[in-house]
Design a protein around this motif. Sequence first.
Motif, short mmCIF file in Angstrom:
data_model
loop_
_atom_site.label_atom_id
_atom_site.label_comp_id
_atom_site.label_asym_id
_atom_site.label_seq_id
_atom_site.Cartn_x
_atom_site.Cartn_y
_atom_site.Cartn_z
N VAL A 241 0.84 -1.20 0.00
CA VAL A 241 0.00 0.00 0.00
C VAL A 241 0.87 1.24 0.00
O VAL A 241 1.82 1.35 0.79
N ASP A 242 0.55 2.20 -0.89
CA ASP A 242 1.15 3.52 -0.88
C ASP A 242 0.40 4.35 0.15
O ASP A 242 -0.79 4.62 -0.01
N VAL A 243 1.09 4.77 1.23
CA VAL A 243 0.38 5.44 2.31
C VAL A 243 0.05 6.88 1.97
O VAL A 243 -0.89 7.46 2.55
N ILE A 248 -3.57 0.43 -3.10
CA ILE A 248 -2.75 -0.77 -3.28
C ILE A 248 -1.96 -0.62 -4.57
O ILE A 248 -2.53 -0.42 -5.64
N THR A 249 -0.64 -0.68 -4.47
CA THR A 249 0.20 -0.51 -5.66
C THR A 249 0.51 -1.85 -6.33
O THR A 249 0.69 -1.90 -7.55
N ARG A 250 0.58 -2.92 -5.57
CA ARG A 250 0.81 -4.26 -6.11
C ARG A 250 0.49 -5.28 -5.04
O ARG A 250 0.34 -4.94 -3.86
N THR A 251 0.39 -6.52 -5.46
CA THR A 251 0.12 -7.62 -4.55
C THR A 251 1.17 -8.70 -4.75
O THR A 251 1.36 -9.18 -5.88
N LEU A 252 1.88 -9.04 -3.68
CA LEU A 252 2.87 -10.11 -3.73
C LEU A 252 2.15 -11.44 -3.52
O LEU A 252 1.40 -11.60 -2.56
N LYS A 253 2.39 -12.41 -4.39
CA LYS A 253 1.63 -13.65 -4.39
C LYS A 253 2.50 -14.85 -4.01
O LYS A 253 3.72 -14.78 -3.97
N ASN A 254 1.79 -15.95 -3.74
CA ASN A 254 2.42 -17.26 -3.50
C ASN A 254 3.40 -17.25 -2.34
O ASN A 254 4.51 -17.77 -2.44
N PHE A 255 2.97 -16.64 -1.23
CA PHE A 255 3.80 -16.71 -0.03
C PHE A 255 3.79 -18.13 0.52
O PHE A 255 2.86 -18.90 0.30
N TYR A 256 4.86 -18.43 1.28
CA TYR A 256 5.01 -19.79 1.80
C TYR A 256 3.93 -20.14 2.82
O TYR A 256 3.53 -21.29 2.93
N CYS A 257 3.45 -19.13 3.55
CA CYS A 257 2.49 -19.40 4.62
C CYS A 257 1.55 -18.20 4.73
O CYS A 257 1.80 -17.12 4.19
N LEU A 258 0.43 -18.40 5.43
CA LEU A 258 -0.50 -17.31 5.67
C LEU A 258 0.15 -16.32 6.64
O LEU A 258 0.54 -16.70 7.74
N PRO A 259 0.27 -15.05 6.26
CA PRO A 259 1.06 -14.11 7.05
C PRO A 259 0.34 -13.59 8.29
O PRO A 259 -0.38 -12.60 8.26
N SER A 260 0.57 -14.26 9.42
CA SER A 260 0.02 -13.77 10.68
C SER A 260 0.88 -12.65 11.26
O SER A 260 0.43 -11.89 12.11
N SER A 261 2.14 -12.53 10.82
CA SER A 261 2.98 -11.38 11.15
C SER A 261 3.88 -11.07 9.96
O SER A 261 4.26 -11.97 9.21
N LEU A 262 4.21 -9.78 9.80
CA LEU A 262 5.09 -9.32 8.73
C LEU A 262 6.10 -8.35 9.33
O LEU A 262 5.77 -7.54 10.19
N ASN A 263 7.35 -8.41 8.84
CA ASN A 263 8.38 -7.51 9.35
C ASN A 263 9.48 -7.36 8.31
O ASN A 263 9.93 -8.34 7.72
N PHE A 264 9.93 -6.11 8.09
CA PHE A 264 11.02 -5.82 7.15
C PHE A 264 12.38 -5.92 7.84
O PHE A 264 12.50 -5.64 9.03
#
Length: 332
Positions: A241-243, A248-264
Amino acid sequence: MNMKPLLPVITPNNAARLTRVRQLGSPRTEVGRGQHLGFAPTGNHLFAKDKSGSGMRWWKSLGDAEETAGDGEFTLAAFKPGFIRDSSIVGIGAPVAAAAVPWRYRLMDLSVENGELRREAALPSTVSGFGTSWNDLALVLMEEDEAQLWNLDTWRLVRGLGGIDAPARVTGCAFSPEGRYVAAVGTLDDGTQSGIWLWDLEKGTGPDYLPLTARFIWSVAFHPSEPLLVAGGDTIVVDVVDVKEVRITRTLKNFYCLPSSLNFNPAGDLLVVGGAGQSFAVHRFDTGARMFSHEDDNEFQSSDALFSPDGRFIAWGQGDGTVGLWGVASVS
């Protein structure tokens, strides 16, 4: 005095070689739903809190040696607490008779040295969401369409903010690195749509609302240097998301698992994902490609996975109630 050499910073070039370099804490017989984790923003101090209980532990100076600073059972509500500075853990306390103002939700400041209550402030109503920033700000969301911005250094209410005007379950809250934007994610009570609410603290506007791809949303994280955030939930995709433009600018697909947490990571080119279930994974931010993944045998827990502030560790709450630290064991 012999000092252990520092582990290399985790990058897209070496993330595939991650290995568990340390285990923190003791196994627990009742693990529950997993663990919330948090790093102090200016040092490798880490806390872990049971999602299904009130137990909280923390460790200091992870870059040098494991040093347990405390271990206690604190009556904290089931919201993610935030490490504000190296001496404090701030969180939301559940209503109890022994509080300074009895039977009211409280903003609480606990000493990282011994877990003692240093300060508390009574809140006007039931808390539905809570988030903190590195520069001592906190957003407190109330169930009664009210939001408050607190300065945790002066321990004063800064101002009231516009609240969320739709019945929704808030599941995540985060500040942008410079403290200008704050975001809350959640799902409408009728289960029809998830979304994100964005406040611009510099302009004093918000919250602006943006529907998201997942039906149920669980996690949100700001990019460390760009005006972007990521949000994920009950699908293996992550919205970017562009704040500034609230889109929504793009959607990243096919993650390994359902993202219950995200961190850079600090550089912003990697995302670590704590999965709904027994796994975590590291993905490139530019392509979404998976660089590394790991899982254990406890399918009933979903724990956070976080980069340390120096980018040398990933902490993940393991299925036996311990916390694993992952890094690149060698540069060769």
